[in-house]
Design an enzyme around this catalytic site. Structure first.
Site, PDB file in Angstrom:
ATOM      1  N   VAL A  45       0.858  -1.180   0.000  1.00  0.00           N
ATOM      2  CA  VAL A  45       0.000   0.000   0.000  1.00  0.00           C
ATOM      3  C   VAL A  45       0.896   1.233   0.000  1.00  0.00           C
ATOM      4  CG1 VAL A  45      -1.740   1.283   1.321  1.00  0.00           C
ATOM      5  CG2 VAL A  45      -1.750  -1.220   1.342  1.00  0.00           C
ATOM      6  N   SER A  53       8.426   7.300  -4.478  1.00  0.00           N
ATOM      7  CA  SER A  53       8.855   7.261  -3.076  1.00  0.00           C
ATOM      8  C   SER A  53      10.181   7.987  -2.929  1.00  0.00           C
ATOM      9  CB  SER A  53       9.034   5.801  -2.647  1.00  0.00           C
ATOM     10  OG  SER A  53       7.849   5.093  -2.906  1.00  0.00           O
ATOM     11  N   VAL A  56      13.849   7.190  -4.387  1.00  0.00           N
ATOM     12  CA  VAL A  56      14.393   7.426  -5.734  1.00  0.00           C
ATOM     13  C   VAL A  56      15.403   8.557  -5.740  1.00  0.00           C
ATOM     14  CG1 VAL A  56      12.463   6.579  -7.142  1.00  0.00           C
ATOM     15  CG2 VAL A  56      12.511   8.978  -6.440  1.00  0.00           C
ATOM     16  N   GLY A  61      25.350   6.672  -2.609  1.00  0.00           N
ATOM     17  CA  GLY A  61      25.894   5.327  -2.511  1.00  0.00           C
ATOM     18  C   GLY A  61      25.213   4.438  -1.482  1.00  0.00           C
ATOM     19  N   PHE A 128      32.961   7.915   1.347  1.00  0.00           N
ATOM     20  CA  PHE A 128      31.834   8.624   1.952  1.00  0.00           C
ATOM     21  C   PHE A 128      32.254   9.024   3.360  1.00  0.00           C
ATOM     22  CE2 PHE A 128      27.141   9.007   1.059  1.00  0.00           C
ATOM     23  CZ  PHE A 128      27.293   9.266  -0.294  1.00  0.00           C
ATOM     24  N   TRP A 167      -2.996   4.892  -2.416  1.00  0.00           N
ATOM     25  CA  TRP A 167      -3.877   4.574  -1.298  1.00  0.00           C
ATOM     26  C   TRP A 167      -3.199   5.125  -0.048  1.00  0.00           C
ATOM     27  CZ3 TRP A 167      -7.823   0.393  -0.661  1.00  0.00           C
ATOM     28  CH2 TRP A 167      -8.399   0.021  -1.894  1.00  0.00           C
ATOM     29  N   GLN A 242      19.208  14.038  11.618  1.00  0.00           N
ATOM     30  CA  GLN A 242      20.454  14.352  10.909  1.00  0.00           C
ATOM     31  C   GLN A 242      20.324  15.577  10.019  1.00  0.00           C
ATOM     32  OE1 GLN A 242      22.395  11.634   7.722  1.00  0.00           O
ATOM     33  NE2 GLN A 242      23.760  11.690   9.485  1.00  0.00           N
ATOM     34  N   HIS A 244      22.291  17.260   7.077  1.00  0.00           N
ATOM     35  CA  HIS A 244      23.347  17.019   6.079  1.00  0.00           C
ATOM     36  C   HIS A 244      24.052  18.344   5.840  1.00  0.00           C
ATOM     37  CE1 HIS A 244      25.222  15.998   2.267  1.00  0.00           C
ATOM     38  NE2 HIS A 244      24.851  14.752   2.414  1.00  0.00           N
ATOM     39  N   LEU A 254      19.433  18.166  -2.011  1.00  0.00           N
ATOM     40  CA  LEU A 254      20.703  17.620  -1.551  1.00  0.00           C
ATOM     41  C   LEU A 254      21.814  17.725  -2.594  1.00  0.00           C
ATOM     42  CD1 LEU A 254      22.115  15.797   0.666  1.00  0.00           C
ATOM     43  CD2 LEU A 254      21.599  13.909  -0.852  1.00  0.00           C
ATOM     44  N   GLU A 257      27.109  13.855  -0.581  1.00  0.00           N
ATOM     45  CA  GLU A 257      28.427  13.773   0.041  1.00  0.00           C
ATOM     46  C   GLU A 257      29.460  13.268  -0.968  1.00  0.00           C
ATOM     47  OE1 GLU A 257      28.212  12.864   4.265  1.00  0.00           O
ATOM     48  OE2 GLU A 257      29.178  11.005   3.694  1.00  0.00           O
ATOM     49  N   ARG A 288      28.713  13.497   9.337  1.00  0.00           N
ATOM     50  CA  ARG A 288      27.851  14.635   8.995  1.00  0.00           C
ATOM     51  C   ARG A 288      27.588  15.569  10.164  1.00  0.00           C
ATOM     52  NH1 ARG A 288      23.771  11.239   5.057  1.00  0.00           N
ATOM     53  NH2 ARG A 288      25.291  11.128   3.375  1.00  0.00           N
ATOM     54  N   HIS A 358      17.917  15.952   6.855  1.00  0.00           N
ATOM     55  CA  HIS A 358      18.178  14.919   5.848  1.00  0.00           C
ATOM     56  C   HIS A 358      17.785  13.510   6.279  1.00  0.00           C
ATOM     57  CE1 HIS A 358      20.081  13.042   2.452  1.00  0.00           C
ATOM     58  NE2 HIS A 358      20.912  12.366   3.211  1.00  0.00           N
ATOM     59  N   ARG A 393      23.831   8.839  11.679  1.00  0.00           N
ATOM     60  CA  ARG A 393      23.986   7.843  10.614  1.00  0.00           C
ATOM     61  C   ARG A 393      25.154   8.198   9.716  1.00  0.00           C
ATOM     62  NH1 ARG A 393      22.190   7.444   5.003  1.00  0.00           N
ATOM     63  NH2 ARG A 393      21.180   9.475   5.072  1.00  0.00           N
ATOM     64  N   GLY A 395      26.545   8.248   5.967  1.00  0.00           N
ATOM     65  CA  GLY A 395      25.970   8.225   4.624  1.00  0.00           C
ATOM     66  C   GLY A 395      26.150   6.839   4.013  1.00  0.00           C
ATOM     67  N   ASN A 397      24.655   4.205   4.558  1.00  0.00           N
ATOM     68  CA  ASN A 397      24.185   3.096   5.405  1.00  0.00           C
ATOM     69  C   ASN A 397      22.656   2.992   5.436  1.00  0.00           C
ATOM     70  OD1 ASN A 397      26.293   1.539   6.349  1.00  0.00           O
ATOM     71  ND2 ASN A 397      26.556   2.652   8.273  1.00  0.00           N
TER      72      ASN A 397
HETATM   73  C1  LIG Z   1      17.773  13.475  -1.161  1.00  0.00           C
HETATM   74  C2  LIG Z   1      18.184  12.250  -0.410  1.00  0.00           C
HETATM   75  C3  LIG Z   1      19.334  11.567  -0.771  1.00  0.00           C
HETATM   76  C4  LIG Z   1      19.722  10.428  -0.082  1.00  0.00           C
HETATM   77  N1  LIG Z   1      20.872   9.766  -0.472  1.00  0.00           N
HETATM   78  C5  LIG Z   1      21.204   8.610   0.166  1.00  0.00           C
HETATM   79  C6  LIG Z   1      22.333   7.849  -0.267  1.00  0.00           C
HETATM   80  O1  LIG Z   1      23.029   8.188  -1.218  1.00  0.00           O
HETATM   81  N2  LIG Z   1      22.618   6.712   0.402  1.00  0.00           N
HETATM   82  C7  LIG Z   1      21.867   6.266   1.456  1.00  0.00           C
HETATM   83  O2  LIG Z   1      22.148   5.213   2.012  1.00  0.00           O
HETATM   84  N3  LIG Z   1      20.791   6.984   1.871  1.00  0.00           N
HETATM   85  C8  LIG Z   1      20.447   8.119   1.249  1.00  0.00           C
HETATM   86  N4  LIG Z   1      19.349   8.821   1.685  1.00  0.00           N
HETATM   87  C9  LIG Z   1      18.488   8.242   2.719  1.00  0.00           C
HETATM   88  C10 LIG Z   1      17.680   7.134   2.118  1.00  0.00           C
HETATM   89  O3  LIG Z   1      17.428   7.403   0.765  1.00  0.00           O
HETATM   90  C11 LIG Z   1      16.335   6.971   2.834  1.00  0.00           C
HETATM   91  O4  LIG Z   1      16.545   6.857   4.217  1.00  0.00           O
HETATM   92  C12 LIG Z   1      15.632   5.732   2.332  1.00  0.00           C
HETATM   93  O5  LIG Z   1      15.566   5.712   0.922  1.00  0.00           O
HETATM   94  C13 LIG Z   1      14.243   5.615   2.926  1.00  0.00           C
HETATM   95  O6  LIG Z   1      13.587   4.551   2.285  1.00  0.00           O
HETATM   96  P1  LIG Z   1      12.284   3.903   2.882  1.00  0.00           P
HETATM   97  O7  LIG Z   1      12.040   2.688   2.073  1.00  0.00           O
HETATM   98  O8  LIG Z   1      12.412   3.748   4.346  1.00  0.00           O
HETATM   99  O9  LIG Z   1      11.121   4.980   2.632  1.00  0.00           O
HETATM  100  P2  LIG Z   1      10.803   6.030   1.461  1.00  0.00           P
HETATM  101  O10 LIG Z   1      11.571   5.791   0.232  1.00  0.00           O
HETATM  102  O11 LIG Z   1      10.860   7.368   2.073  1.00  0.00           O
HETATM  103  O12 LIG Z   1       9.321   5.668   1.098  1.00  0.00           O
HETATM  104  C14 LIG Z   1       8.239   5.878   1.977  1.00  0.00           C
HETATM  105  C15 LIG Z   1       7.052   5.178   1.408  1.00  0.00           C
HETATM  106  O13 LIG Z   1       5.990   5.202   2.340  1.00  0.00           O
HETATM  107  C16 LIG Z   1       4.790   5.522   1.679  1.00  0.00           C
HETATM  108  N5  LIG Z   1       3.893   6.141   2.654  1.00  0.00           N
HETATM  109  C17 LIG Z   1       4.166   7.104   3.571  1.00  0.00           C
HETATM  110  N6  LIG Z   1       3.059   7.419   4.270  1.00  0.00           N
HETATM  111  C18 LIG Z   1       2.073   6.630   3.800  1.00  0.00           C
HETATM  112  C19 LIG Z   1       0.683   6.500   4.091  1.00  0.00           C
HETATM  113  N7  LIG Z   1       0.077   7.276   4.992  1.00  0.00           N
HETATM  114  N8  LIG Z   1      -0.032   5.597   3.399  1.00  0.00           N
HETATM  115  C20 LIG Z   1       0.546   4.820   2.432  1.00  0.00           C
HETATM  116  N9  LIG Z   1       1.843   4.930   2.108  1.00  0.00           N
HETATM  117  C21 LIG Z   1       2.591   5.819   2.783  1.00  0.00           C
HETATM  118  C22 LIG Z   1       5.197   6.453   0.557  1.00  0.00           C
HETATM  119  O14 LIG Z   1       4.241   6.438  -0.476  1.00  0.00           O
HETATM  120  C23 LIG Z   1       6.520   5.795   0.131  1.00  0.00           C
HETATM  121  O15 LIG Z   1       6.264   4.762  -0.780  1.00  0.00           O
HETATM  122  C24 LIG Z   1      18.950   9.966   1.007  1.00  0.00           C
HETATM  123  C25 LIG Z   1      17.796  10.643   1.371  1.00  0.00           C
HETATM  124  C26 LIG Z   1      17.427  11.791   0.683  1.00  0.00           C
HETATM  125  C27 LIG Z   1      16.203  12.523   1.162  1.00  0.00           C
END
Ligand SMILES: Cc1cc2nc3c(=O)[nH]c(=O)nc-3n(C[C@H](O)[C@H](O)[C@H](O)COP(=O)(O)OP(=O)(O)OC[C@H]3O[C@@H](n4cnc5c(N)ncnc54)[C@H](O)[C@@H]3O)c2cc1C
Length: 583
Positions: A45, A53, A56, A61, A128, A167, A242, A244, A254, A257, A288, A358, A393, A395, A397
């Site tokens: 969902v 999300s 992307v 890294g 990193f 949803w 955190q 950044h 962003l 790093e 960081r 961040h 954290r 980067g 990880n």
């Molecule tokens: C700009 C940026 C760059 C980054 N670069 C790096 C990197 O190079 N290396 C690294 O390790 N980390 C990086 N991070 C951190 C890392 O990307 C994130 O911590 C990680 O991708 C989070 O993934 P996730 O699957 O937990 O959630 P997310 O990818 O944040 O997805 C959240 C999901 O929850 C869903 N959702 C939320 N609320 C609801 C709801 N009420 N009902 C239904 N669905 C809901 C959304 O639709 C989405 O699909 C970066 C973060 C950012 C912001």
């Protein structure tokens, strides 16, 4: 007053329902779908289209030890992470992350991930911050995009995964301490439905939109964190947010790093490189928290610049020494972002940057298997706190954590579901939620603009819980958030049923208020400085008093502590005793 259509419908029961389609949610879906010869019926969902999300936008890294024969080691990755966490990370969990990661990199490769390559054709890795070896595995500077694409493609191969895209989950249904399912608004129709499942995984990501200057997408609000919290799961280590070092002025987007790893340097207003004063050895590649504090210290000492339009103070990130060719090859994404959003070509001119929200180190309290205290409910990714990140954290990880605990929780939830019978979401629970959402908000008559409340929460967090904190500053922000919670903002001006983002925004604001209170209450109580929690009034780390995890437990009744009861749990130390950190 119920909407037309009356009672909530129940979607056929699934075995495992995953909320969230970021890296953690998709990795969990694949694992749940393939465990036990693919018998589990898995649902994902997501309030967005899956590929929107926030994952992307991960740029730089994913950490893993791939080249032990060239000098890297599992032990070094473990130690760097423990040190980075300022000794608040659980060392058994960190060990597990590090041991499982190399296989995840190759697994993604086998699913089609286009990792960048070394000249000899093997998978490339870059430096990193906070690491003793270049172990951030990358695909140019679009790591998250390619990982998401690879995982989503792989999901489509499994006919036992159903996606509920757009949803919006509004609540978890928990009966007698056991997970039963959830309620969600189908955005397209505006209908509230319940989805029963034997097991659930919360993978709703971080909550960076609690701050106005953030690297996160606007959808990164603490919905899942608040849903779990309301259902009785404590929030762990929420005070650790955190910042950044390099958020681009004025948008906050962003600048990875990886830009500093590939040779970018930080300069003050006069063009002087300043990190030598703060981290003589690692310089721009210290962890960081250290680099962000250095930037704020420089700005406060009058050595920063000011962007008159946005009002933001900043320092310069100079990539001109890297060389145009390398920037275009390895940092093409951030070059495009800088040109489009700030009108600056980083090959020619330094970029204006300042610390930006961040990442949330804290989240739903889970054990080493990602299990919460609610039977049948797991959490993974940024919404969860295992904890491998402790107070800060490193980067690269986080995407790693999403992969590893996506995999672990997907398997755990599917195995659990295989042993259980279906028990549908009770109709009363669904009706109560309908009342809350439609009578309380859709037909609500509040006079306060919910968007003003959202802006005020962000301002309070910007001011009271930024890079440096004080008792008075945190207490003031907490008073503001508690007062905002009492305003009559629960209403919705948009009367339409279809794609009513006004309604979902109000639900997000409610969740933001809950999470903000937990962050501030935990921050106020922690009278020490550790990792990202830097208290001006308690500048030292205090291992005797505070080498412990904070737990914010939700209280429906308002007490002296608002809606938060604080408790603490021990940190798991296996090998590395706390020591002072130097970079
Ligand atoms: C700009 C940026 C760059 C980054 N670069 C790096 C990197 O190079 N290396 C690294 O390790 N980390 C990086 N991070 C951190 C890392 O990307 C994130 O911590 C990680 O991708 C989070 O993934 P996730 O699957 O937990 O959630 P997310 O990818 O944040 O997805 C959240 C999901 O929850 C869903 N959702 C939320 N609320 C609801 C709801 N009420 N009902 C239904 N669905 C809901 C959304 O639709 C989405 O699909 C970066 C973060 C950012 C912001």
């Amino acid at each position: 007053m119920l909407p037309e259509g009356g009672l909530a419908l129940d979607r056929s029961g699934h075995d495992v329902v995953i909320i969230g389609s970021g890296i953690a949610g998709l990795r969990a879906a694949i694992e749940a779908a393939r465990v036990g010869e693919g018998k589990a019926d898995v649902a994902v969902v997501t309030k967005l289209q899956a590929m929107r999300s926030h994952s992307v936008s991960a740029e730089g890294g994913t950490a893993a030890v791939l080249y032990p024969e060239l000098g890297d080691s599992l032990e070094s990755h473990v130690f760097d992470t423990v040190k980075g966490s300022d000794y608040l990370g659980d060392q058994d969990a960190i060990q597990r992350l590090v041991e499982m990661m190399p296989a995840e990199i190759y697994q993604l490769e086998h699913w089609g991930m286009p990792w960048s390559r070394r000249e000899d054709g093997r998978i490339a890795q870059r430096w990193f911050g906070g690491y003793s070896y270049p172990r951030a595995t990358f695909a140019e500077d679009k790591v998250g995009f390619h990982e998401m694409q690879t995982l989503y493609d792989t999901c489509t191969k499994y006919s036992n995964i159903t996606f509920y895209q757009e949803w919006f989950a509004t609540s978890l249904v928990v009966e007698q301490g056991e997970f039963r399912g959830l309620t969600a608004l189908e955005m397209k129709t505006g209908e509230l439905l319940s989805i029963s499942a034997k097991a659930g995984i919360i993978a709703t990501g971080g909550a960076g939109r609690l701050y106005s200057f953030a690297t996160y997408g606007h959808s990164s609000t603490p919905d899942g964190i608040a849903m779990g919290y309301r259902a009785g799961v404590p929030l762990k280590d929420m005070e650790f947010v955190q910042f950044h070092p390099s958020g681009l002025i004025p948008s906050g987007i962003l600048i990875t790093e990886g830009a500093r790893a590939d040779g970018g340097v930080l300069l003050d207003k006069d063009g002087a490189r300043f990190m030598g004063k703060y981290a003589p050895e690692k310089l721009e590649l210290a962890s960081r928290d250290v680099v962000s504090r250095a930037i704020i210290t420089e700005i406060e000492a009058g050595r920063g610049l000011k962007d008159e339009k946005s009002g933001y103070d900043y320092v310069q990130l100079d990539l001109t020494g890297i060389g145009a060719e390398k920037v275009k090859e390895r940092l093409a994404g951030i070059r495009e972002i800088a040109m489009k959003f700030s009108g600056i070509d980083p090959v020619k001119v330094p970029l204006p940057v300042r610390p930006v929200c961040h990442y949330m180190m804290g989240g739903l309290d889970v054990d080493i298997d990602g299990a919460t205290n609610v039977k049948g409910l797991w959490a993974a990714g940024e919404a969860a706190c295992v904890s491998i990140n402790g107070a800060n954290r490193l980067g690269a990880n986080s995407t790693a954590e999403c992969l590893v605990w996506g995999r672990i929780t997907g398997a755990e939830a599917a195995r659990y579901a295989a042993r259980r019978g279906v028990s549908p979401v009770p109709a009363e629970a669904a009706r109560a939620e309908e009342k809350r959402v439609f009578d309380g908000i859709f037909h609500g008559r509040g006079g306060t603009n919910p968007y003003d409340v959202r802006d005020s929460v962000q301002r309070a967090m910007d001011k009271g819980a930024f890079v440096y904190r004080t008792e008075d500053g945190i207490a003031e922000a907490l008073r503001t958030v508690r007062a905002l919670r009492k305003t009559d903002f629960l209403h919705c001006d948009d009367r339409s049923r279809r794609y009513n983002t006004n309604l979902t925004n109000v639900l997000e604001v409610e969740a933001m208020l809950m999470a903000a209170e937990a962050i501030l209450a935990s921050a106020l109580a922690r009278r020490e400085s550790r990792g990202a929690h830097a208290r001006r009034d308690y500048p030292r780390r205090d291992d005797v008093g505070w080498l412990r995890h904070s737990l914010a437990v939700f209280s429906a009744e308002e007490t002296e502590g608002g809606h938060v009861n604080l408790a603490y749990s021990p940190v798991k130390i296996t090998k590395y005793q706390p020591a002072e950190r130097h970079y």
